[in-house]
Scaffold this motif. Structure first.
Motif, short mmCIF file in Angstrom:
data_model
loop_
_atom_site.label_atom_id
_atom_site.label_comp_id
_atom_site.label_asym_id
_atom_site.label_seq_id
_atom_site.Cartn_x
_atom_site.Cartn_y
_atom_site.Cartn_z
N THR A 1 -3.82 9.96 -6.20
CA THR A 1 -4.72 8.74 -6.16
C THR A 1 -6.15 8.68 -6.65
O THR A 1 -6.68 9.83 -6.43
N TYR B 1 -2.16 16.18 -1.25
CA TYR B 1 -3.04 15.21 -1.72
C TYR B 1 -4.08 15.47 -2.84
O TYR B 1 -4.84 16.42 -2.78
N SER C 1 -12.03 9.70 -0.42
CA SER C 1 -12.97 9.75 0.68
C SER C 1 -12.26 10.69 1.53
O SER C 1 -10.78 10.82 1.56
N ASP D 1 0.85 -1.13 -0.09
CA ASP D 1 -0.22 -0.08 0.17
C ASP D 1 0.67 1.47 0.16
O ASP D 1 1.99 1.29 0.63
N SER E 1 -9.44 8.86 3.67
CA SER E 1 -8.17 8.76 2.80
C SER E 1 -7.34 9.76 2.73
O SER E 1 -5.81 9.75 3.04
N ARG F 1 -8.21 7.36 -4.49
CA ARG F 1 -9.21 7.28 -3.26
C ARG F 1 -9.64 8.84 -2.84
O ARG F 1 -8.69 9.41 -2.49
#
Length: 224
Positions: free
Chosen positions: A76, A95, A80, A56, A83, A78
């Motif tokens: 990414t 992010y 949520s 991961d 995350s 992801r």
């Protein structure tokens, strides 16, 4: 600028590498987390996907963070809130959720690197040139690459000196095993851990009285 791109989607990786190269970056591309930990040394920025085939991405980030303060931008699918929080808490500088527009990615990279340069400037303005470091009966002359025990020069190997020099540069601080492995061997992969233990033992045997302490579950600390 040298960018480590950790992305297992060939199409995405190719497009990102082309974009970064067009904007003057040198790109090191890998698709696996373990390979990323081997190739991170010397990189100025890491673009990290979380969905990697061998481990991961968050585990890659946590290991990397114990070894280096290099800026990391997660990219990414992801999306949520949980995350995002996990990624930032694990040490990411930013992010981004795929798909990411080119202009946005470049702007985020510029912002992260600008913060890094500002921080480096502040540190550089307040940090004095490092001189000899005294640790118990041992003196480490880092610039001259010389180590003295009670005033007598000691014949250390290159690896032993690198480990001791790294610890001396952070005297009084706990230095992680991963950071030491990165500095000495250019990798933070745990396979080097036994080698590190061997050389730590050699330093303690050769430099009797050296206040080199094990920080359980983390790394080592060299006291004064």
């Amino acid at each position: 600028m040298r960018v480590l791109l950790v992305e297992d989607d060939d199409g995405v990786a190719s497009a990102l590498a082309e974009l970064l190269t067009q904007h003057g970056a040198s790109v090191v591309l890998t698709t696996r987390g373990t390979d990323a930990l081997h190739r991170m040394k010397g990189c100025d920025l890491v673009l990290l996907d979380l969905g990697l085939p061998d481990m991961d991405g968050l585990d890659v980030l946590r290991t990397l963070r114990r070894a280096s303060a290099v800026p990391v931008i997660i990219m990414t699918a992801r999306d949520s809130d949980g995350s995002v929080v996990l990624g930032l808490r694990a040490g990411a500088d930013d992010y981004l959720v795929k798909p990411v527009r080119k202009a946005v990615l470049l702007a985020r990279i510029d912002a992260v690197m600008r913060r890094l340069r500002r921080s480096a400037g502040e540190v550089g303005a307040t940090t004095a040139t490092t001189g000899p470091v005294t640790a118990g009966p041992v003196t480490v002359e880092r610039e001259r690459r010389e180590v003295l025990l009670d005033g007598t020069p000691q014949p250390l190997t290159r690896t032993e000196f690198q480990i001791l020099s790294t610890l001396a540069g952070r005297q009084g601080e706990a230095v992680s095993r991963e950071e030491l492995m990165l500095q000495v061997w250019g990798t933070a992969v745990v396979g080097r851990s036994r080698s590190l233990d061997f050389f730590i033992g050699q330093l303690r045997a050769k430099l009797v009285g050296l206040p080199l302490h094990t920080v359980r579950g983390f790394g080592f600390r060299l006291d004064s």
